[in-house]
Design an enzyme around this catalytic site. Structure first.
Site, PDB file in Angstrom:
ATOM      1  N   GLU A   1      -5.840  -8.307  -1.010  1.00 27.18           N
ATOM      2  CA  GLU A   1      -6.529  -8.102   0.270  1.00 27.18           C
ATOM      3  C   GLU A   1      -7.985  -7.789  -0.015  1.00 27.18           C
ATOM      4  OE1 GLU A   1      -4.992  -5.356   3.170  1.00 27.18           O
ATOM      5  OE2 GLU A   1      -2.919  -5.873   2.676  1.00 27.18           O
TER       6      GLU A   1
ATOM      7  N   GLU B   1       0.814  -1.227   0.000  1.00 23.23           N
ATOM      8  CA  GLU B   1       0.000   0.000   0.000  1.00 23.23           C
ATOM      9  C   GLU B   1       0.846   1.275   0.000  1.00 23.23           C
ATOM     10  OE1 GLU B   1      -2.818  -0.498   3.242  1.00 23.23           O
ATOM     11  OE2 GLU B   1      -4.157  -1.583   1.920  1.00 23.23           O
TER      12      GLU B   1
HETATM   13  C1  BG6 Z   1      -4.690  -2.836   4.658  1.00 27.93           C
HETATM   14  C2  BG6 Z   1      -3.372  -3.298   5.199  1.00 27.93           C
HETATM   15  O1  BG6 Z   1      -4.679  -1.454   4.747  1.00 27.93           O
HETATM   16  O2  BG6 Z   1      -5.852  -3.146   5.321  1.00 27.93           O
HETATM   17  C3  BG6 Z   1      -3.451  -4.377   6.240  1.00 27.93           C
HETATM   18  O3  BG6 Z   1      -2.500  -3.673   4.172  1.00 27.93           O
HETATM   19  C4  BG6 Z   1      -4.644  -4.113   7.129  1.00 27.93           C
HETATM   20  O4  BG6 Z   1      -2.242  -4.413   6.923  1.00 27.93           O
HETATM   21  C5  BG6 Z   1      -5.900  -4.177   6.286  1.00 27.93           C
HETATM   22  O5  BG6 Z   1      -4.732  -4.982   8.207  1.00 27.93           O
HETATM   23  C6  BG6 Z   1      -7.185  -4.008   7.065  1.00 27.93           C
HETATM   24  O6  BG6 Z   1      -7.125  -2.865   7.841  1.00 27.93           O
HETATM   25  P1  BG6 Z   1      -7.378  -2.891   9.415  1.00 27.93           P
HETATM   26  O7  BG6 Z   1      -7.060  -1.555   9.863  1.00 27.93           O
HETATM   27  O8  BG6 Z   1      -8.796  -3.259   9.576  1.00 27.93           O
HETATM   28  O9  BG6 Z   1      -6.466  -3.931   9.932  1.00 27.93           O
END
Ligand code: BG6
Length: 473
Positions: free
Chosen positions: A372, A178
């Site tokens: 993701e 990211e």
């Molecule tokens: C992304 C990141 O921004 O979102 C992860 O690459 C992160 O590291 C994921 O865990 C979800 O966000 P959060 O804040 O709910 O963990």
């Protein structure tokens, strides 16, 4: 024509070392910036406590959900689900405890040898993120993080060790997680390791981004030279900002929002040069980047082989109106009245995934990985001892349906890895109760729990999805 996924589609899951591994001071590992971040919640920001953890504070990433001692068991569960690919990151400070040493920590490398060999035993393709939200702490304290150009050399030393050691074993790599989060203050800490609040300004963040883009391009070139089979990708937190109204000013504003948050970094990674609008943005915002003579050549010569994204939600943006605000991945903006949201306010928008995939493919014509996607939710253990996470199944089903639509639209999509396939610590809030996993970990925000693992209903559902290559949803 039926909407089928490509035959060799890579289904799997994703995690990051700082949020999953734990073992923060074991095996010769040095502290990373994640180790001085306290817990938080949706209403309470996490706090940084440099230069070291404090005695009376709780640091959720120290033990996280303990992949360090559960890797064998967890990988067996991934294999049981039928994973074809598993995305994980390598903790930089496990390999170079301070970050600026010449020689790596052999014990740290042995841990990843085990992980990678175990994955290969089950024919699971490793997808390695070289840097995911955890610069060695020393690089922040001593050098001020990525705003300092010296970090390029330290990163290259780290990358070289990985490309050499895992030659022939790891084919897919992501250079920075990211990177475009550097457009917001969150990224100043998590991506760049800039710990001083006064230093976490736009100019320093874009300078840090420039250094990472140069490092990424150098890494692409190096990885290809070490093994021509290597495939390198960039990773963008895809900000999907819809215009809040059809007022032309809002349409233009939404376009600029996308250019800024997605395309500055994405265009440099893919096209090897800054887009035209970056120049104007830098000028109008008094951002003067220090760019070395050779940098433009480096960027041209190190363009990526594929694009990867995280996608969780969408948001509305506006130049003309103030709407009710809600949060999304990395930023806060206007609520969309047509969407429902997760318990953390992230608005669920499966159709937006199809929109985004088409947008990226139209722009870059490169293979895409969704590395993701998922929903952070509170899971309760039911009276039958199980976790019936139908909300997670519903979220994933709808997103996978839209993924299939995008493939039918002609998008070259090659992989999908659901985020936090085993429960991990949330990056933004530091909570474990914001769970994304298909595998439950008995660990709680007060640090309690025996760390035992249990498949949720979504585990069995996803297994069938993979078995049927996305036919059975
Ligand atoms: C992304 C990141 O921004 O979102 C992860 O690459 C992160 O590291 C994921 O865990 C979800 O966000 P959060 O804040 O709910 O963990």
């Amino acid at each position: 024509m039926t909407k089928k996924m490509p035959k060799d589609f890579l289904w799997g899951g994703a995690t990051a070392a700082n949020q999953y591994e734990g073992g923060w001071n074991e095996g010769g590992r040095g502290p990373s910036i994640a180790d001085i971040l306290t817990g938080g919640s949706v209403n309470k920001s996490r706090r940084l406590t440099p230069p070291a953890p404090l005695e009376d504070e709780f640091y959720p990433n120290h033990e996280a959900t303990d992949f360090y001692h559960h890797w064998k068991e967890d990988i067996r569960l991934f294999a049981e689900m039928g994973f074809k690919i598993y995305r994980f990151s390598i903790s930089w400070s496990r390999i170079f405890p301070k970050g600026d040493e010449e020689l790596p920590n052999e014990e740290g490398l042995k841990f990843y040898d085990n992980v990678i060999n175990e994955l290969l035993k089950y024919n699971i393709e490793p997808l390695v993120t070289i840097s995911h939200y955890e610069n060695p702490l020393h690089l922040s304290l001593e050098y001020g993080g990525w705003k300092n150009r010296k970090l390029i050399d330290f990163y290259m030393n780290f990358a070289k060790v990985l490309f050499t050691r895992y030659k022939g074993k790891v084919k897919y790599w992501l250079t920075f997680n990211e990177i475009n989060m550097l457009t917001v203050p969150f990224g100043g800490i998590f991506c760049a390791g800039i710990l001083d609040e006064n230093e976490n300004n736009e100019e320093n963040r874009y300078q840090a981004m420039h250094h990472q883009l140069v490092a990424s391009a150098l890494a692409v070139k190096m990885a290809h030279a070490i093994d021509p089979n290597n495939k390198l990708g960039c990773m963008l937190a895809y900000h999907n900002g819809y215009p809040y109204t059809c007022h032309p000013e809002d349409i233009l504003f939404a376009q600029q929002y996308g250019q800024l948050h997605n395309s500055i970094a994405g265009d440099v990674h893919v096209r090897g040069k800054y887009p035209g609008f970056a120049k104007r943005f830098f000028e109008e915002n008094n951002i003067t980047l220090k760019i070395d003579d050779n940098d433009n050549k480096i960027l041209q010569e190190g363009t990526v082989d594929f694009v990867s994204i995280s996608y969780y939600s969408s948001i509305c943006v506006s130049a003309t109106s103030d709407g009710e605000k809600t949060s999304s991945n990395g930023s806060e903006n206007i609520k969309n009245p047509y969407l429902k949201a997760s318990d953390w306010g992230w608005q669920i928008d499966a159709t937006g995934l199809r929109y985004v995939l088409n947008q990226i493919y139209d722009r870059y014509q490169l293979p895409i990985m969704i590395v993701e996607n998922g929903i952070g939710a509170i899971d309760e253990v039911s009276s039958d001892g199980k976790i019936h996470d139908d909300y997670r199944i519903d979220y994933m089903r709808k997103h996978i349906e839209q993924m299939k639509e995008a493939v039918y639209d002609g998008v070259e999509l090659i992989a999908y890895t659901s985020w936090g396939c085993t429960d991990v610590v949330s990056a933004s809030t530091g909570e474990v109760r914001k769970r994304y996993g298909l595998i439950y970990v008995n660990k709680h925000d007060d640090g309690s729990g025996d760390l035992s693992r249990m498949p949720k209903d979504s585990f069995y559902w996803y297994k069938k999805v993979i078995e049927s290559n996305g036919e059975e949803l």
